[in-house]
Scaffold this motif. Structure first.
Motif: not given
Length: 309
Positions: A49-64
């Motif tokens: 989410c916001g504190s997890g720097e959502y805006q800076s993650l690619n899809l692979q990192e998001y899934e990780q």
């Protein structure tokens, strides 16, 4: 699919996205972060989410991040993800979240543009109806819904709650009275402990706690005191911990994220004082000021367990 229209109450954990010296996501550090929150009894985990720097993650990192959180949580508490921004990417991430069998997601604001109420309604509706997962509406920045617009969303069985990060108390009073039996409410203001005494009487029985990433036992002590009417303890923690930390948080844009990482580093968790642009790390002078606050706080409010290095 049967959907329980409940959202997590109590203190919600919002882990950061730890990055190593090469700027890559450090999943081992992330797992330590999440397990630390769980060990401290936080009632839910909201990943990426916001504190997890959502805006800076690619899809692979998001899934990780989801996989790492799911492995750490193992069904012990509700697990929610963040989705939002670009509407097409938000729907992809919502569907991925459903595939990963998380409990739901928090809908973050759309990318950049401000829309009319009908446009924002369609943004939320498109995401909500893309899955059967529980959905939490997030009132923040360019995504502020009026009560009549919320009325159109609560008929979707997926919509279980509303998180407020906007701070319009007149609107919050209207929403909590109008939807008290149809939605549950989460305080998502920056440094939510500051405003929780105003939110709790309205029916906000949970909040996202930035400081729980590094001093969760103090956040718990504060919230327990608030619920039990222990105004003396609330006042003491305000003056000695919450206000001083919040004063540093307000000194630089982006500190809402990077100050969390600095606090985690100070107490010995394996997270570096690093973030992805445009967020910058905490400046050395502010870091030392912050460190002094935390050391004094931990001396007055020591943890019952050995948590810090």
């Amino acid at each position: 699919m049967s959907i329980e229209k409940r959202i997590p109450q109590g203190i919600a954990g919002f882990p950061v996205a730890p990055f190593n010296e090469g700027g890559e996501l450090d999943v081992d550090a992330l797992k330590v972060n999440i397990e630390f929150l769980l060990d401290e009894g936080l009632e839910s985990i909201f990943i990426a989410c916001g504190s997890g720097e959502y805006q800076s993650l690619n899809l692979q990192e998001y899934e990780q991040m989801i996989d790492t959180a799911a492995d750490a949580v193992r069904g012990r508490v509700p697990l929610y993800t963040g989705v939002g921004g670009n509407i097409q990417e938000a729907i992809v991430k919502a569907k991925l979240s459903e595939k990963k069998q998380v409990d739901g997601y928090l809908i973050l604001p759309p990318y950049l543009i401000e829309g009319e109420q009908e446009g924002v309604l369609q943004y939320y509706t498109s995401i909500i109806t893309s899955t059967n997962l529980n959905a939490i509406i997030y009132q923040r920045n360019n995504a502020i819904l009026k009560a009549d617009t919320v009325e159109k969303l609560v008929d979707y069985p997926q919509v279980v709650g509303l998180k407020d990060g906007h701070g319009n108390m007149e609107l919050n009073i209207e929403l909590t009275h109008r939807f008290e039996n149809r939605l549950e409410f989460l305080n998502g203001m920056p440094m939510a402990e500051v405003t929780m005494p105003a939110y709790h009487p309205l029916g906000f029985h949970g909040y996202s706690s930035a400081i729980s990433n590094y001093i969760p036992h103090i956040s718990r002590k504060f919230y327990d005191a608030l619920k039990n009417g222990d105004q003396e303890t609330v006042k003491d923690i305000y003056q000695e911990v919450i206000f001083p930390i919040n004063n540093i948080r307000k000194k630089k844009k982006g500190y809402a994220v990077s100050l969390i990482k600095a606090g985690m580093e100070i107490v010995g968790l394996p997270v570096n004082n690093t973030a992805r642009p445009p967020v910058l790390p905490v400046e050395p002078a502010h870091y030392e000021e912050f460190k002094d606050i935390l050391q004094k706080a931990l001396k007055k409010y020591p943890s019952k367990r050995r948590l810090y290095s």
